[in-house]
Design an enzyme around this catalytic site. Structure first.
Site, PDB file in Angstrom:
ATOM      1  N   LYS A   1       0.871  -1.193   0.000  1.00 36.69           N
ATOM      2  CA  LYS A   1       0.000   0.000   0.000  1.00 36.69           C
ATOM      3  C   LYS A   1       0.893   1.224   0.000  1.00 36.69           C
ATOM      4  CE  LYS A   1      -4.489   0.942   0.347  1.00 36.69           C
ATOM      5  NZ  LYS A   1      -5.627   0.071  -0.003  1.00 36.69           N
TER       6      LYS A   1
HETATM    7  N1  GLU Z   1      -7.233   0.114  -3.248  1.00 34.26           N
HETATM    8  C1  GLU Z   1      -8.001  -1.073  -3.493  1.00 34.26           C
HETATM    9  C2  GLU Z   1      -8.084  -1.922  -2.249  1.00 34.26           C
HETATM   10  O1  GLU Z   1      -7.974  -1.446  -1.140  1.00 34.26           O
HETATM   11  C3  GLU Z   1      -7.539  -1.820  -4.726  1.00 34.26           C
HETATM   12  C4  GLU Z   1      -6.117  -2.277  -4.718  1.00 34.26           C
HETATM   13  C5  GLU Z   1      -5.645  -2.831  -6.054  1.00 34.26           C
HETATM   14  O2  GLU Z   1      -6.423  -2.962  -6.984  1.00 34.26           O
HETATM   15  O3  GLU Z   1      -4.450  -3.143  -6.123  1.00 34.26           O
HETATM   16  O4  GLU Z   1      -8.344  -3.100  -2.302  1.00 34.26           O
END
Ligand code: GLU
Length: 427
Positions: free
Chosen positions: A117
């Protein structure tokens, strides 16, 4: 498991998302196979965390500095994967928690990724479009040693979108001297994006809500739905509930709450929101206070905004049959214990909002093969993966008398730690 007996640190006022993630790991650790126990510590320690300074020149000529992060929580099952968040409250420990949830989530839906993240502590509403582009490009450049199509693949999260992904893809590609579409997902269609990605998280929320309703005898037709958040996740899931015959009676976002007991017109609200950047005052809606919002009797409550929104202060008032976590970490452990005692089922984030990363996986595969699928095919595959993941979690929860969250963590942690154990320790 008895969730009502929580360790004392959980009862402190604001324990923060990383402590909540650690607590969830504590809950699941004793339930894992003994062979995996020596590896549990891996989950308590993000693999690597990067903090970067992101200086940009503002439109008025001044230089401003922002703090950015990228965390690889775990890469045992494959490259890091997870979104980038722009928000004024982003911290390293929040990004660590979000990366940990990505590790579990990716394993729950069995996509071949680890968890990562990123984020920048910035209020993007204060920046012009040009400033946002400079911020994104400089941040991408600062984290370029961490990312890559077979290393770590960012995606949108709160306050980032397909345009931000296009700037990230372009910046990374300039450094590589070639176009690398697979370095990010959630891109515009014209740049290797995938059909269905925009709605994917909301669609996954809807699919898991539908399956939970099926198991608990709660029909979608006529069901009352309450949604917190009207971004990518809240809007799409509200729209899909309404299409299935449910009544979306209230939606809350940062501007306030709109309410209509006969059901809101979600499509009209979307246009109103696009024009006014606020839900308040939309025709055919009444405003509602925060306390009344959380106490609304409903069949489905969908928190699709920030962490810790369902907490010790409002959990006792919640009058929902099923909570479907569109957001990451919206329910504190204390609140979860209160909800469990009151017979409210929680479909956990690591399952409910996994539709986004599932279609991100499809996008990444399509980019690698340069062969693009139809939207119907994508939606059908997404539905199948989400339904299968839901069924496996439901079955385990029944068999071992666990909450759905703990069952999801058992499945996710087992996959991650089995991979870790089989790989062995380097050197
Ligand atoms: N931000 C989204 C989540 O929290 C998607 C992450 C992604 O597609 O890599 O799952």
């Amino acid at each position: 498991m008895d969730q009502t007996r929580l360790p004392s640190y959980i009862s402190s006022e604001n324990i923060g998302p990383w402590r909540i993630f650690l607590h969830q790991i504590e809950q699941v650790a004793p339930l894992l196979e003994p062979a995996l126990h020596p590896w549990v510590e891996t989950l308590r320690r993000p693999k690597r965390s990067l903090i970067v300074d992101v200086p940009i020149r503002l439109d008025n000529g001044e230089i401003a500095h922002f703090e950015g992060y990228r965390v690889h929580h775990n890469t045992s099952r494959g490259p890091g994967k997870g979104g980038i968040r722009y928000h004024q409250d982003v911290t390293l420990s929040e990004v660590m928690a979000l990366s940990g949830w990505m590790t579990i989530k990716n394993a729950v839906v069995n996509v071949p990724f680890g968890g990562a993240k990123g984020g920048i502590r910035v209020d993007p509403r204060q920046l012009s479009l040009a400033e946002l582009e400079r911020l994104t490009r400089r941040y991408t450049s600062e984290i370029s040693s961490m990312i890559g199509p077979d290393k770590d693949i960012p995606a949108p999260d709160m306050n980032t979108n397909a345009q931000v992904m296009a700037w990230m893809m372009d910046t990374y590609s300039m450094g590589e001297g070639r176009t690398v579409t697979g370095v990010v997902t959630g891109k515009p269609l014209a740049l290797g994006g995938s059909l269905g990605r925009q709605d994917a998280t909301g669609r996954g929320v809807f699919v898991t809500a539908r399956e939970a309703g099926r198991r608990l005898g709660v029909a979608l037709d006529g069901a009352r739905v309450v949604v917190q958040g009207f971004g990518n996740v809240g809007e799409a899931s509200a729209r899909m509930f309404a299409q299935a015959g449910a009544k979306v009676i209230a939606i809350q976002d940062v501007s306030g709450t709109v309410y209509n007991p006969a059901g809101l017109d979600v499509a009209a609200l979307r246009s109103y929101y696009a024009a006014n950047r606020s839900l308040l005052g939309a025709p055919g809606t009444d405003a509602l206070g925060n306390e009344e919002f959380w106490a609304l009797p409903c069949e489905f409550l969908v928190p699709a905004a920030l962490e810790s929104q369902i907490n010790r202060y409002n959990a006792g008032q919640i009058d929902a049959r099923i909570v479907v976590e569109g957001a990451n970490g919206p329910t504190t452990p204390e609140a979860e214990a209160i909800l469990a005692e009151r017979g409210i089922t929680v479909v956990p984030d690591v399952l409910a909002n996994a539709g986004g990363v599932t279609v991100s996986y499809f996008e990444w595969v399509q980019d690698f093969s340069s062969y693009f699928w139809s939207e119907d095919e994508i939606n059908a595959r997404l539905d199948r993966i989400m339904t299968e993941a839901f069924n496996a979690i439901w079955q385990l929860a029944e068999e071992r008398k666990l909450s759905l969250r703990t069952a999801a963590f058992v499945i996710g942690c087992t996959r991650v730690l089995a991979a870790r154990e089989t790989r062995g320790l380097y050197p």
